[in-house]
Design a protein around this motif. Structure first.
Motif, PDB file in Angstrom:
ATOM      1  N   ASN A 208       2.185   2.942 -11.409  1.00 36.30           N
ATOM      2  CA  ASN A 208       2.907   2.263 -10.330  1.00 36.30           C
ATOM      3  C   ASN A 208       3.975   3.173  -9.723  1.00 36.30           C
ATOM      4  OD1 ASN A 208       4.259   2.086 -12.805  1.00 36.30           O
ATOM      5  ND2 ASN A 208       5.452   0.315 -12.169  1.00 36.30           N
ATOM      6  N   TYR A 209       4.555   4.065 -10.523  1.00 40.80           N
ATOM      7  CA  TYR A 209       5.531   5.007  -9.985  1.00 40.80           C
ATOM      8  C   TYR A 209       4.853   5.999  -9.036  1.00 40.80           C
ATOM      9  CZ  TYR A 209       9.205   3.561 -13.274  1.00 40.80           C
ATOM     10  OH  TYR A 209      10.158   2.857 -13.953  1.00 40.80           O
ATOM     11  N   ALA A 210       3.637   6.401  -9.371  1.00 39.44           N
ATOM     12  CA  ALA A 210       2.914   7.335  -8.497  1.00 39.44           C
ATOM     13  C   ALA A 210       2.717   6.712  -7.119  1.00 39.44           C
ATOM     14  CB  ALA A 210       1.578   7.707  -9.113  1.00 39.44           C
ATOM     15  N   GLY A 211       2.393   5.432  -7.088  1.00 39.33           N
ATOM     16  CA  GLY A 211       2.238   4.754  -5.799  1.00 39.33           C
ATOM     17  C   GLY A 211       3.524   4.722  -4.995  1.00 39.33           C
ATOM     18  N   ILE A 212       4.647   4.480  -5.674  1.00 37.58           N
ATOM     19  CA  ILE A 212       5.952   4.477  -4.995  1.00 37.58           C
ATOM     20  C   ILE A 212       6.262   5.877  -4.462  1.00 37.58           C
ATOM     21  CG2 ILE A 212       8.439   4.197  -5.368  1.00 37.58           C
ATOM     22  CD1 ILE A 212       7.702   2.070  -7.504  1.00 37.58           C
ATOM     23  N   ALA A 213       5.969   6.901  -5.275  1.00 41.47           N
ATOM     24  CA  ALA A 213       6.228   8.277  -4.855  1.00 41.47           C
ATOM     25  C   ALA A 213       5.411   8.632  -3.621  1.00 41.47           C
ATOM     26  CB  ALA A 213       5.912   9.236  -6.000  1.00 41.47           C
ATOM     27  N   HIS A 214       4.131   8.262  -3.618  1.00 42.72           N
ATOM     28  CA  HIS A 214       3.286   8.548  -2.456  1.00 42.72           C
ATOM     29  C   HIS A 214       3.815   7.857  -1.209  1.00 42.72           C
ATOM     30  CE1 HIS A 214      -0.291   9.385  -5.382  1.00 42.72           C
ATOM     31  NE2 HIS A 214       0.521  10.416  -5.269  1.00 42.72           N
ATOM     32  N   ALA A 215       4.279   6.615  -1.365  1.00 41.44           N
ATOM     33  CA  ALA A 215       4.824   5.883  -0.219  1.00 41.44           C
ATOM     34  C   ALA A 215       6.072   6.568   0.325  1.00 41.44           C
ATOM     35  CB  ALA A 215       5.142   4.444  -0.624  1.00 41.44           C
ATOM     36  N   ALA A 216       6.804   7.264  -0.540  1.00 42.47           N
ATOM     37  CA  ALA A 216       8.019   7.968  -0.115  1.00 42.47           C
ATOM     38  C   ALA A 216       7.730   9.374   0.401  1.00 42.47           C
ATOM     39  CB  ALA A 216       9.008   8.036  -1.272  1.00 42.47           C
ATOM     40  N   GLY A 217       6.446   9.753   0.400  1.00 41.40           N
ATOM     41  CA  GLY A 217       6.075  11.057   0.934  1.00 41.40           C
ATOM     42  C   GLY A 217       5.882  12.149  -0.099  1.00 41.40           C
ATOM     43  N   LEU A 218       6.039  11.810  -1.395  1.00 37.90           N
ATOM     44  CA  LEU A 218       5.831  12.784  -2.465  1.00 37.90           C
ATOM     45  C   LEU A 218       4.369  12.695  -2.913  1.00 37.90           C
ATOM     46  CD1 LEU A 218       6.833  14.835  -4.567  1.00 37.90           C
ATOM     47  CD2 LEU A 218       7.587  12.917  -5.975  1.00 37.90           C
ATOM     48  N   ASP A 219       3.559  13.643  -2.484  1.00 36.28           N
ATOM     49  CA  ASP A 219       2.118  13.534  -2.690  1.00 36.28           C
ATOM     50  C   ASP A 219       1.634  14.114  -4.009  1.00 36.28           C
ATOM     51  OD1 ASP A 219       1.522  12.207  -0.323  1.00 36.28           O
ATOM     52  OD2 ASP A 219       1.513  14.063   0.825  1.00 36.28           O
ATOM     53  N   SER A 220       2.279  15.160  -4.515  1.00 37.76           N
ATOM     54  CA  SER A 220       1.791  15.829  -5.725  1.00 37.76           C
ATOM     55  C   SER A 220       2.467  15.244  -6.958  1.00 37.76           C
ATOM     56  CB  SER A 220       2.046  17.340  -5.636  1.00 37.76           C
ATOM     57  OG  SER A 220       1.264  17.915  -4.624  1.00 37.76           O
ATOM     58  N   VAL A 221       1.816  14.248  -7.537  1.00 43.24           N
ATOM     59  CA  VAL A 221       2.297  13.599  -8.757  1.00 43.24           C
ATOM     60  C   VAL A 221       1.241  13.809  -9.837  1.00 43.24           C
ATOM     61  CG1 VAL A 221       3.048  11.456  -9.828  1.00 43.24           C
ATOM     62  CG2 VAL A 221       3.565  11.886  -7.416  1.00 43.24           C
ATOM     63  N   ILE A 222       1.627  14.434 -10.936  1.00 45.36           N
ATOM     64  CA  ILE A 222       0.691  14.796 -12.002  1.00 45.36           C
ATOM     65  C   ILE A 222       0.871  13.855 -13.179  1.00 45.36           C
ATOM     66  CG2 ILE A 222      -0.016  16.605 -13.614  1.00 45.36           C
ATOM     67  CD1 ILE A 222      -0.658  17.177 -10.677  1.00 45.36           C
ATOM     68  N   SER A 223      -0.225  13.314 -13.692  1.00 42.63           N
ATOM     69  CA  SER A 223      -0.193  12.408 -14.828  1.00 42.63           C
ATOM     70  C   SER A 223      -0.998  13.000 -15.980  1.00 42.63           C
ATOM     71  CB  SER A 223      -0.772  11.041 -14.447  1.00 42.63           C
ATOM     72  OG  SER A 223      -0.949  10.231 -15.594  1.00 42.63           O
ATOM     73  N   PRO A 224      -0.339  13.514 -17.024  1.00 44.27           N
ATOM     74  CA  PRO A 224      -1.082  14.069 -18.161  1.00 44.27           C
ATOM     75  C   PRO A 224      -2.040  13.075 -18.793  1.00 44.27           C
ATOM     76  CG  PRO A 224       1.219  14.739 -18.272  1.00 44.27           C
ATOM     77  CD  PRO A 224       1.116  13.734 -17.161  1.00 44.27           C
ATOM     78  N   LYS A 225      -1.647  11.799 -18.855  1.00 44.42           N
ATOM     79  CA  LYS A 225      -2.522  10.834 -19.526  1.00 44.42           C
ATOM     80  C   LYS A 225      -3.794  10.583 -18.714  1.00 44.42           C
ATOM     81  CE  LYS A 225      -0.725   6.446 -17.707  1.00 44.42           C
ATOM     82  NZ  LYS A 225      -0.088   5.154 -18.016  1.00 44.42           N
ATOM     83  N   LEU A 226      -3.710  10.614 -17.363  1.00 39.69           N
ATOM     84  CA  LEU A 226      -4.914  10.429 -16.561  1.00 39.69           C
ATOM     85  C   LEU A 226      -5.822  11.648 -16.635  1.00 39.69           C
ATOM     86  CD1 LEU A 226      -3.734   8.571 -13.322  1.00 39.69           C
ATOM     87  CD2 LEU A 226      -4.952   7.662 -15.293  1.00 39.69           C
ATOM     88  N   LEU A 227      -5.234  12.847 -16.723  1.00 35.91           N
ATOM     89  CA  LEU A 227      -6.047  14.049 -16.907  1.00 35.91           C
ATOM     90  C   LEU A 227      -6.823  13.966 -18.224  1.00 35.91           C
ATOM     91  CD1 LEU A 227      -3.500  16.795 -15.780  1.00 35.91           C
ATOM     92  CD2 LEU A 227      -5.497  16.014 -14.518  1.00 35.91           C
ATOM     93  N   THR A 228      -6.153  13.493 -19.266  1.00 36.15           N
ATOM     94  CA  THR A 228      -6.805  13.337 -20.563  1.00 36.15           C
ATOM     95  C   THR A 228      -7.912  12.303 -20.498  1.00 36.15           C
ATOM     96  OG1 THR A 228      -4.751  13.934 -21.685  1.00 36.15           O
ATOM     97  CG2 THR A 228      -6.396  12.754 -22.976  1.00 36.15           C
ATOM     98  N   ALA A 229      -7.630  11.179 -19.833  1.00 29.59           N
ATOM     99  CA  ALA A 229      -8.644  10.127 -19.707  1.00 29.59           C
ATOM    100  C   ALA A 229      -9.891  10.660 -19.008  1.00 29.59           C
ATOM    101  CB  ALA A 229      -8.069   8.937 -18.944  1.00 29.59           C
ATOM    102  N   GLY A 230      -9.695  11.469 -17.968  1.00 27.20           N
ATOM    103  CA  GLY A 230     -10.843  12.039 -17.262  1.00 27.20           C
ATOM    104  C   GLY A 230     -11.672  12.949 -18.155  1.00 27.20           C
ATOM    105  N   GLN A 231     -10.997  13.782 -18.975  1.00 32.57           N
ATOM    106  CA  GLN A 231     -11.710  14.666 -19.899  1.00 32.57           C
ATOM    107  C   GLN A 231     -12.581  13.865 -20.867  1.00 32.57           C
ATOM    108  OE1 GLN A 231      -8.064  16.938 -21.210  1.00 32.57           O
ATOM    109  NE2 GLN A 231      -9.512  18.614 -21.249  1.00 32.57           N
ATOM    110  N   ILE A 232     -11.998  12.813 -21.420  1.00 32.84           N
ATOM    111  CA  ILE A 232     -12.715  12.049 -22.441  1.00 32.84           C
ATOM    112  C   ILE A 232     -13.817  11.196 -21.823  1.00 32.84           C
ATOM    113  CG2 ILE A 232     -12.436  10.220 -24.161  1.00 32.84           C
ATOM    114  CD1 ILE A 232      -9.757  11.479 -24.870  1.00 32.84           C
ATOM    115  N   LEU A 233     -13.575  10.650 -20.639  1.00 34.94           N
ATOM    116  CA  LEU A 233     -14.636   9.886 -19.963  1.00 34.94           C
ATOM    117  C   LEU A 233     -15.850  10.762 -19.700  1.00 34.94           C
ATOM    118  CD1 LEU A 233     -12.666   7.712 -17.373  1.00 34.94           C
ATOM    119  CD2 LEU A 233     -13.986   6.899 -19.325  1.00 34.94           C
TER     120      LEU A 233
END
Length: 463
Positions: free
Chosen positions: A333-358
């Motif tokens: 949810n914070y990533a969505g708020i950041a994008h709305a404020a114009g901050l586009d490059s938000v990195i999430s280690p847990k989502l990167l991990t989820a993608g690897q395992i999927l």
């Protein structure tokens, strides 16, 4: 598949969420009552209270029949012992989260000695992702396929961009001749679409391009956004990601300045990263940032252990006119708020991990079908980009794409045929041995055959 997840922290919960959505039989082991209660109420999973490295807890979870066990507690040693024990008790495939920098230097030996099939390091993966963004500053995110020969880039549409208000089919011939394709779009209101020629980009849209790096570079030059490479990078937070990232950037000849609160951590970083400038202080202190001349940096990366601080200081860095700003945030949810404020490059280690395992889990499910070489979540997780290799099991080979009925929300974005990269059109076809990059919205694709509807279109019908 029966999957056991040991550890119900940020990474464990995210894995359970994604894997349960794909209708796997998930069991979560943790010692924390509140974490297990939250998982039980929010997800379709079974919960077992106990130490994941103990034989009794593993047996209670049914480890002898487990297809995959994922050890994702906060302690590397527990994760490794858990995998060793699970393998001895009958688990077919084990995955351990190992974050310690010292262990990272000895992974091959550890894997062999402990019977771990896959080691994941979210911090190292996040550092590699950030380094890619710093090498190509115009991108909000950047994923690679075919060993770097194909890249997928996301960016935000601005008011001054020539794309605005014109269908993709009406864009200039110079743009259409580039070896790239608009493969996905996330509207400002959150809708995700696979664009066709009638798609009209609007201000605030997040567009995704895929193609050869030369084509993407040429596109951003046309757009007037081709920034020179970063030479000075300013990091706030001196944790593991900062360590891995600084090591990568120093090999590229980039100077790094790190601000870290802990004096002991500063001393350690100074010893292991002698080329970096390490400053002990509060990176959220505006006066300190000004004293250290943060505005002279080409890029700013916020890596503290508090997502809120990362977003606030990143927005400050944007206000100061720093060309490239990246923030770490594990909260979606914070990533969505950041994008709305114009901050586009938000990195999430847990989502990167989820993608690897999927990617691993889907590959195991589809052991007899086409091979999946890569999987990335894009558009805040609402779409996926996957790389497959077509083989003898792939249906509809050598049939023009215009004659195929693909499922809604599926795009064949790139073909690599006999070493040649092809941006496909209706006359292109998939041959055995081709690498095929697919974009999918709302589909859990396991195999290339999953992109097809059951039948071909009648010849002469609509593509």
């Amino acid at each position: 598949m029966k999957i056991i997840i040991v550890g119900d922290g940020k990474v464990g919960f995210t894995l359970a969420e994604h894997l349960s959505q794909e209708e796997h039989d998930i069991t979560v082991i943790d010692t924390n009552d509140a974490a297990l209660r939250h998982a039980s109420e929010a997800l379709d999973v079974m919960c077992v209270k106990g130490n994941g490295a103990s034989i009794s807890a593993l047996r209670e979870s049914g480890v002898d029949a487990a297809d995959v066990l994922i050890a994702a507690t906060s302690m590397d040693e527990v994760n490794m012992v858990c995998c060793l024990t699970a393998k001895r008790l009958g688990a077919k495939y084990t995955i351990a989260r190992v974050r310690n920098v010292e262990y990272a230097m000895e992974l091959s030996l550890l894997k062999e000695a402990l019977g771990i099939d896959l080691v994941i390091n979210p911090e190292n993966a996040a550092a590699a992702e950030i380094a890619r963004l710093l090498r190509f500053p115009p991108a909000a995110n950047l994923e690679t396929f075919c060993r770097g020969r194909v890249e997928l880039i996301g960016f935000r549409v601005r008011e001054e961009d020539f794309l605005v208000g014109h269908p993709l089919s009406a864009q200039s011939g110079q743009l259409q001749s580039l070896p790239m394709l608009f493969c996905a779009a996330e509207r400002a209101e959150g809708d995700v679409v696979i664009p066709d020629g009638s798609f009209v980009p609007q201000v605030g849209d997040r567009l995704y391009l895929i193609g050869q790096p030369t084509g993407l570079t040429a596109f951003f030059r046309l757009l007037g956004r081709h920034n020179p490479r970063c030479r000075n990078v300013f990091l706030v937070g001196g944790g593991r990601i900062a360590h891995y990232l600084t090591a990568i950037l120093e090999r590229l000849g980039i100077h790094v300045k790190i601000i870290e609160r802990s004096l002991d951590r500063c001393r350690h970083l100074s010893e292991v990263l002698p080329k970096a400038t390490v400053i002990c202080g509060d990176g959220t202190d505006q006066e300190l940032l000004e004293e250290e001349d943060v505005t002279a940096s080409d890029a700013f990366v916020a890596l503290t252990d508090r997502d809120e601080d990362n977003l606030i200081i990143s927005l400050y860095a944007m206000q100061q006119g720093i060309p490239k700003v990246v923030a770490k945030s594990n909260r979606q949810n914070y990533a969505g708020i950041a994008h709305a404020a114009g901050l586009d490059s938000v990195i999430s280690p847990k989502l990167l991990t989820a993608g690897q395992i999927l990617q691993v889990v889907r590959g195991m499910q589809n052991s007899k079908g086409s091979v999946m070489n890569a999987l990335y979540k894009i558009a805040d997780g609402h779409a996926e980009a996957m790389e497959f290799v077509a083989n003898a099991t792939t249906r509809n080979r050598d049939t023009p794409l215009r004659e195929l009925r693909l499922k809604p929300g599926i795009l064949v974005a790139v073909l690599v045929h006999q070493g040649r990269i092809v941006i496909p059109d209706g006359s292109s076809s998939i041959a055995a041995g081709d690498t095929v990059i697919v974009i999918s919205r709302n589909h859990g694709i396991l195999d290339l055959n999953d992109i097809f509807e059951d039948s071909l279109l009648e010849l002469g019908g609509d593509a």
